[in-house]
Design a protein around this motif. Structure first.
Motif, PDB file in Angstrom:
ATOM      1  N   MET A 274       0.834  -1.192   0.000  1.00  0.00           N
ATOM      2  CA  MET A 274       0.000   0.000   0.000  1.00  0.00           C
ATOM      3  C   MET A 274       0.872   1.246   0.000  1.00  0.00           C
ATOM      4  SD  MET A 274      -2.872   1.111   2.822  1.00  0.00           S
ATOM      5  CE  MET A 274      -1.657   1.085   4.153  1.00  0.00           C
ATOM      6  N   SER A 275       0.527   2.241  -0.826  1.00  0.00           N
ATOM      7  CA  SER A 275       1.274   3.492  -0.902  1.00  0.00           C
ATOM      8  C   SER A 275       0.568   4.562  -0.083  1.00  0.00           C
ATOM      9  CB  SER A 275       1.397   3.944  -2.365  1.00  0.00           C
ATOM     10  OG  SER A 275       2.040   5.199  -2.437  1.00  0.00           O
ATOM     11  N   VAL A 276       1.327   5.243   0.796  1.00  0.00           N
ATOM     12  CA  VAL A 276       0.771   6.282   1.659  1.00  0.00           C
ATOM     13  C   VAL A 276       1.649   7.524   1.547  1.00  0.00           C
ATOM     14  CG1 VAL A 276       0.115   6.918   4.017  1.00  0.00           C
ATOM     15  CG2 VAL A 276      -0.062   4.523   3.270  1.00  0.00           C
TER      16      VAL A 276
ATOM     17  N   ALA B 264       5.373   6.323   1.304  1.00  0.00           N
ATOM     18  CA  ALA B 264       5.703   5.109   2.045  1.00  0.00           C
ATOM     19  C   ALA B 264       4.979   3.926   1.420  1.00  0.00           C
ATOM     20  CB  ALA B 264       5.292   5.264   3.507  1.00  0.00           C
ATOM     21  N   PHE B 265       5.716   2.890   1.147  1.00  0.00           N
ATOM     22  CA  PHE B 265       5.141   1.655   0.612  1.00  0.00           C
ATOM     23  C   PHE B 265       5.134   0.645   1.751  1.00  0.00           C
ATOM     24  CE2 PHE B 265       6.935   4.036  -2.872  1.00  0.00           C
ATOM     25  CZ  PHE B 265       5.932   3.977  -3.834  1.00  0.00           C
ATOM     26  N   VAL B 266       3.925   0.369   2.234  1.00  0.00           N
ATOM     27  CA  VAL B 266       3.743  -0.384   3.467  1.00  0.00           C
ATOM     28  C   VAL B 266       3.299  -1.797   3.151  1.00  0.00           C
ATOM     29  CG1 VAL B 266       2.581  -0.442   5.699  1.00  0.00           C
ATOM     30  CG2 VAL B 266       3.087   1.758   4.611  1.00  0.00           C
ATOM     31  N   GLY B 267       4.020  -2.772   3.712  1.00  0.00           N
ATOM     32  CA  GLY B 267       3.666  -4.167   3.529  1.00  0.00           C
ATOM     33  C   GLY B 267       3.263  -4.821   4.835  1.00  0.00           C
ATOM     34  N   ASP B 268       3.215  -6.124   4.805  1.00  0.00           N
ATOM     35  CA  ASP B 268       2.850  -6.876   6.004  1.00  0.00           C
ATOM     36  C   ASP B 268       3.980  -6.838   7.023  1.00  0.00           C
ATOM     37  OD1 ASP B 268       0.478  -7.540   4.761  1.00  0.00           O
ATOM     38  OD2 ASP B 268       1.297  -9.388   3.878  1.00  0.00           O
TER      39      ASP B 268
ATOM     40  N   LEU C  27       1.160   5.218   9.067  1.00  0.00           N
ATOM     41  CA  LEU C  27       1.611   4.114   8.225  1.00  0.00           C
ATOM     42  C   LEU C  27       1.271   2.756   8.831  1.00  0.00           C
ATOM     43  CD1 LEU C  27       5.164   5.369   7.162  1.00  0.00           C
ATOM     44  CD2 LEU C  27       2.918   5.950   6.222  1.00  0.00           C
ATOM     45  N   PHE C  28       1.268   2.683  10.161  1.00  0.00           N
ATOM     46  CA  PHE C  28       1.003   1.421  10.851  1.00  0.00           C
ATOM     47  C   PHE C  28      -0.061   1.632  11.919  1.00  0.00           C
ATOM     48  CE2 PHE C  28       5.667   1.256   9.931  1.00  0.00           C
ATOM     49  CZ  PHE C  28       5.593   0.310   8.907  1.00  0.00           C
ATOM     50  N   SER C  29      -0.790   0.579  12.196  1.00  0.00           N
ATOM     51  CA  SER C  29      -1.760   0.618  13.287  1.00  0.00           C
ATOM     52  C   SER C  29      -1.024   0.786  14.610  1.00  0.00           C
ATOM     53  CB  SER C  29      -2.579  -0.678  13.314  1.00  0.00           C
ATOM     54  OG  SER C  29      -3.307  -0.830  12.112  1.00  0.00           O
ATOM     55  N   LEU C  30      -1.710   1.355  15.584  1.00  0.00           N
ATOM     56  CA  LEU C  30      -1.106   1.550  16.900  1.00  0.00           C
ATOM     57  C   LEU C  30      -0.921   0.204  17.585  1.00  0.00           C
ATOM     58  CD1 LEU C  30      -3.227   4.624  17.987  1.00  0.00           C
ATOM     59  CD2 LEU C  30      -0.792   4.633  17.490  1.00  0.00           C
TER      60      LEU C  30
END
Length: 555
Positions: free
Chosen positions: A2-4, A19-23, A445-448
């Motif tokens: 996912m791009s953010v 930011a390119f966010v993966g697992d 970018l990431f869940s808390l």
């Protein structure tokens, strides 16, 4: 992946990132080519963002006296303890420390709670360097007159210190591009051994503090050689009585040469080169005497309020501008307003304040002394602030109630009464303002992880537990942004340039998709300043002043 689109947030420039966010909290960071601050470029500081994905060393649960405890009980205890301190010792008994890695929404809610409901303006903050007061004294309001695009349009760029190049490589890329693309002259004023890597058309090696003496001499040269139009100056700027006579003392070319370490021939060559360029941008740091001389030069010569001509104060703290915009400093009230009668009444109405601070608060050594004296009984510290680490250690040992919001579990052994788990930068969601007034969205970018929460959420929950839920009704960052925007417009008949009214009705989806935008257009265009008579002020500087971080501002 996912791009953010988000923000780097590691200095005051405000660079955009993709930011390119993966697992498994994997992330790849690139520069955002569409962001006005950096056009896709990034410096090595952006590498820190990837490291923030790790959960090693994170504080993930509230700790009370070193023991894990749930949020509901922790919030209730903080509210009860603060209420007790307030009831027994009064509003001056609580203080706030805010670090530099906070978003505008965090600063806003903290400022509102302390000044509007706890009655205290005691705030220690990294954005307390003094440029805000200097700009307010000279321009009538703490408004940055320059933008990054001014560097692109300048015919001459003055760099007053090699540390600027080292601290802001993205801005230096703009300087290099302006020199290569349209032949902008670059003049570097630096101390011995500094800035050797910088390509400059004129390199002036000065003694410590010599840059301020050199700029003051330049201003006097412009006055005596007819560069300054007296009629135009009188229309735009109020000059204190005796200003030029005071400036003249010790500012002849030989005295300036001795103070700066330059020969008279080199000094005169510098004067003549700068005087011949009308589109000049000067980048300077937080030396207050140098800052005042730079502002005086730009104001007196009219090199302000038009593209490619402005003094540009460098701000080291990430989102230091956002803190200053909301008023989260000890000397300001809110949104570029001081503690005047009208401003206090207006703010009290808007907030529904229960106990509004009646004047500026303490910070630095004065606040620390108040803690040692026993007049300040509680401290709430939020966010990272490496520069103030010694101050914070001393403060934490001086008061009985110490509340700390942090992402680091390493602080668990530092004796905090309450240790609250904060989000790291890549988990934050809100807005920040770059040092040229550009507002951008920081996106999570990431869940808390665990029980980590946003800083504004913690402050809001405590305020609600203290009985002020009607004033602290925020469920998301967008709610806070809308209120901040409305406050900048409330009672603002145009006297303040900080006016974000265009975003007052912004919806949650529009906030989520917010693109970078700059308030203030071209400040001081046409020579008008937000003062009673519409004119700026030259700042008086003692005849013997050289580089210093302290300056008594006299108008």
């Amino acid at each position: 992946m996912m791009s953010v689109k988000s923000q780097c947030g590691q200095c005051g420039v405000g660079c955009g990132v993709r930011a390119f966010v993966g697992d498994d909290r994997h992330v790849r960071i690139e520069g955002d080519p569409l962001h006005p601050a950096n056009s896709g470029l990034l410096c090595p500081r952006a590498n820190r963002l990837g490291a923030m994905a790790s959960l090693d060393g994170r504080l993930l649960h509230p700790l009370v006296e070193g023991k894990r405890q749930g949020w509901d009980r922790t919030i209730a205890q903080i509210a009860r303890r603060l209420s007790t301190v307030l009831a027994r010792h009064g509003p001056g008994s609580v203080a706030l420390h805010v670090g530099g890695a906070l978003l505008t929404e965090d600063y806003y809610v903290a400022n509102k709670l302390f000044k509007g409901f706890l009655g205290s303006a005691h705030i220690h903050a990294p954005s307390r360097g003094g440029i805000d007061a200097l700009q307010a004294a000279a321009f009538g309001e703490d408004v940055m007159p320059a933008t990054y695009e001014d560097i692109d349009r300048a015919d001459m760029i003055l760099l007053t210190g090699a540390d600027i190049a080292q601290a802001y490589p993205i801005l230096m890329d703009r300087v290099v591009a302006a020199r290569e693309d349209h032949g902008a002259q670059v003049i570097l004023i630096a101390e011995t051994g500094q800035g050797l890597e910088i390509e400059a058309d004129m390199r002036l090696t000065v003694a410590p503090g010599g840059a301020a003496a050199l700029m003051a001499g330049l201003l006097l040269h412009c006055h005596d050689s007819g560069v300054i139009d007296p009629d135009d100056l009188a229309r735009r700027v109020m000059v204190p009585d005796g200003f030029w006579d005071t400036l003249r003392s010790g500012r002849d070319i030989w005295s300036v040469g001795r103070a700066s370490g330059l020969s008279p021939i080199t000094t005169r060559a510098f004067y003549e080169a700068v005087a011949a360029s009308s589109r000049t941008v000067t980048l300077f740091g937080e030396d207050m005497t140098l800052a005042a001389t730079v502002q005086n030069f730009h104001l007196a010569t009219g090199r302000i309020g038009r593209p490619g001509a402005a003094p540009f104060a460098m701000t080291a703290t990430a989102n230091g501008m956002g803190a200053r915009e909301v008023g989260c400093t000890p000397k300001a009230l809110v949104v570029h307003q001081e503690f005047g009668t009208v401003a206090r009444a207006s703010t009290a109405r808007f907030w529904g304040a229960r106990l509004l601070a009646d004047g500026p608060g303490l910070d630095g050594d004065a606040l620390l002394q108040a803690m040692h004296d026993g007049s300040v009984k509680a401290l709430w510290s939020i966010g990272s602030d490496p520069v103030s680490a010694p101050w914070l250690r001393a403060a934490s040992k001086a008061v009985p109630l110490i509340i700390r919001a942090t992402d680091s579990v390493a602080e668990a052994g530092d004796g905090w009464t309450f240790l609250l788990p904060s989000a790291v930068w890549v988990e934050k969601d809100g807005t920040l303002t770059g040092m040229d007034r550009l507002i951008s969205r920081q996106r999570r970018l990431f869940s808390l992880p665990g029980e980590a929460r946003p800083d504004w959420w913690m402050v809001t929950k405590v305020a609600q537990a203290m009985g002020w839920g009607d004033a602290f009704h925020y469920e998301r960052a967008a709610d806070i942004y809308r209120e901040h925007v409305r406050l900048t417009a409330y009672g603002n008949d145009g006297a303040r340039l900080l006016n974000l009214r265009r975003h007052a009705p912004i919806s949650n989806p529009a906030y989520d998709e917010l693109t970078p935008w700059r308030w203030g257009e071209v400040p001081f265009d046409g020579g008008y300043f937000p003062t009673e008579d519409g004119r700026a002020r030259l700042l008086s500087i003692p005849p013997s002043a050289r580089g210093s971080n302290t300056l008594k501002m006299r108008q």
